[in-house]
Each structure stands twice: as structure tokens, then as C-alpha cells.
Scaffold this motif. Structure first.
Motif, mmCIF file in Angstrom:
data_model
loop_
_atom_site.group_PDB
_atom_site.id
_atom_site.type_symbol
_atom_site.label_atom_id
_atom_site.label_comp_id
_atom_site.label_asym_id
_atom_site.label_seq_id
_atom_site.Cartn_x
_atom_site.Cartn_y
_atom_site.Cartn_z
ATOM 1 N N VAL A 1 -8.150 -4.684 -11.361
ATOM 2 C CA VAL A 1 -8.447 -3.270 -11.239
ATOM 3 C C VAL A 1 -7.222 -2.542 -10.722
ATOM 4 O O VAL A 1 -6.747 -2.827 -9.621
ATOM 5 C CB VAL A 1 -9.643 -3.013 -10.302
ATOM 6 N N GLU A 2 -6.730 -1.609 -11.512
ATOM 7 C CA GLU A 2 -5.582 -0.806 -11.123
ATOM 8 C C GLU A 2 -6.039 0.458 -10.417
ATOM 9 O O GLU A 2 -7.134 0.959 -10.661
ATOM 10 C CB GLU A 2 -4.738 -0.410 -12.342
ATOM 11 N N SER A 3 -5.167 0.975 -9.578
ATOM 12 C CA SER A 3 -5.435 2.229 -8.900
ATOM 13 C C SER A 3 -4.108 2.883 -8.538
ATOM 14 O O SER A 3 -3.055 2.263 -8.621
ATOM 15 C CB SER A 3 -6.279 2.015 -7.642
ATOM 16 N N GLY A 4 -4.180 4.125 -8.132
ATOM 17 C CA GLY A 4 -2.995 4.830 -7.684
ATOM 18 C C GLY A 4 -2.407 5.792 -8.689
ATOM 19 O O GLY A 4 -1.453 6.511 -8.372
ATOM 20 N N LEU B 1 1.452 2.359 -7.662
ATOM 21 C CA LEU B 1 0.286 1.798 -8.317
ATOM 22 C C LEU B 1 -0.056 0.453 -7.689
ATOM 23 O O LEU B 1 0.826 -0.300 -7.296
ATOM 24 C CB LEU B 1 0.535 1.610 -9.813
ATOM 25 N N SER B 2 -1.333 0.172 -7.625
ATOM 26 C CA SER B 2 -1.790 -1.097 -7.092
ATOM 27 C C SER B 2 -2.742 -1.757 -8.073
ATOM 28 O O SER B 2 -3.418 -1.087 -8.854
ATOM 29 C CB SER B 2 -2.494 -0.911 -5.741
ATOM 30 N N CYS B 3 -2.777 -3.061 -8.009
ATOM 31 C CA CYS B 3 -3.676 -3.832 -8.845
ATOM 32 C C CYS B 3 -4.244 -4.958 -7.998
ATOM 33 O O CYS B 3 -3.486 -5.745 -7.426
ATOM 34 C CB CYS B 3 -2.938 -4.388 -10.060
ATOM 35 N N THR C 1 -4.594 2.550 -15.338
ATOM 36 C CA THR C 1 -4.622 3.758 -14.534
ATOM 37 C C THR C 1 -3.614 4.736 -15.117
ATOM 38 O O THR C 1 -2.504 4.352 -15.501
ATOM 39 C CB THR C 1 -4.322 3.452 -13.047
#
Length: 112
Positions: A5-8, A20-22, A106
Motif C-alpha cells: 500500500v502506497e501513500s504520500g 512517498l511510503s509503501c 499513489t
């Protein structure tokens, strides 16, 4: 089996920075080499960067010197620090494990 799951993602001004984070979850012993790819509208998915389990990194020429990939194995996390972003960096960014498991992406939009 690995779920990523990616975010940022978000909008950012050209020249700015974004992180970005995963985060990985599921049942696995090792995530192996972790990579970031991106896909702009109308274009094929392209490689951005990868990092091996022992921390060795490799970057696409287009982002070399601007992006930094890192990982925290204890947290099953990989990050992409994007500095000096350009409008050309606008894309959906995906993380992958062993180039086999993929997140949903993302979105990053760089405004001039």
C-alpha cells in the motif's frame, strides 16, 4: 503473498519535495528487492528506483540525484523521497516487491 500500500502522494509545486511510503503486509519471509515505478497518463510504466535487501540502490537517470529510495526492513516499509520535483514527475507511483507484487499506486501531480 505480499500486499503493498502506497501513500504520500499529492500535489506539489515544481522544485518542491514529496515523500512517498509503501508498507507491506501479508505472509512472507523477505520482501527482496523493493522498487518504485511510475506511470504517467498515456505512457507505459517506467522504472524509477530500487533498493536491495542490504541497502544497495539504483536509480533511473531521470531521477538520479533528485530522488532517494530507502527501506526499513523492520517496518516492512520502503520510501521514496522526491526532491526538486519537475512537472515531468507527474505520474502514478507504484511500489513493488521483487517486481512481482505491486501496490495500487499513489498519485503525484507536480505543478509548475
Amino acid at each position: 503473498q505480499v500486499q503493498l500500500v502506497e501513500s504520500g502522494g499529492g500535489s506539489v509545486q515544481a522544485g518542491g519535495s514529496l515523500r512517498l511510503s509503501c508498507v507491506a503486509s501479508g505472509s512472507f519471509s523477505s520482501l527482496g528487492t523493493m522498487s518504485w515505478y511510475r506511470q504517467a497518463p498515456g505512457k507505459e510504466r517506467e522504472f524509477v528506483a530500487h533498493i536491495t535487501t542490504d541497502g544497495r540502490t539504483y536509480y533511473a537517470d531521470s531521477v538520479k540525484g533528485r530522488f532517494t529510495i530507502s527501506r526499513d526492513n523492520a517496518k516492512n516499509m520502503v520510501a521514496l523521497k522526491m526532491n526538486s520535483v519537475k512537472p515531468e514527475d507527474t505520474a502514478d507511483y507504484y511500489c513493488s516487491s521483487r517486481a512481482l507484487y505491486w501496490g495500487q499506486g499513489t498519485q503525484v501531480a507536480v505543478c509548475s
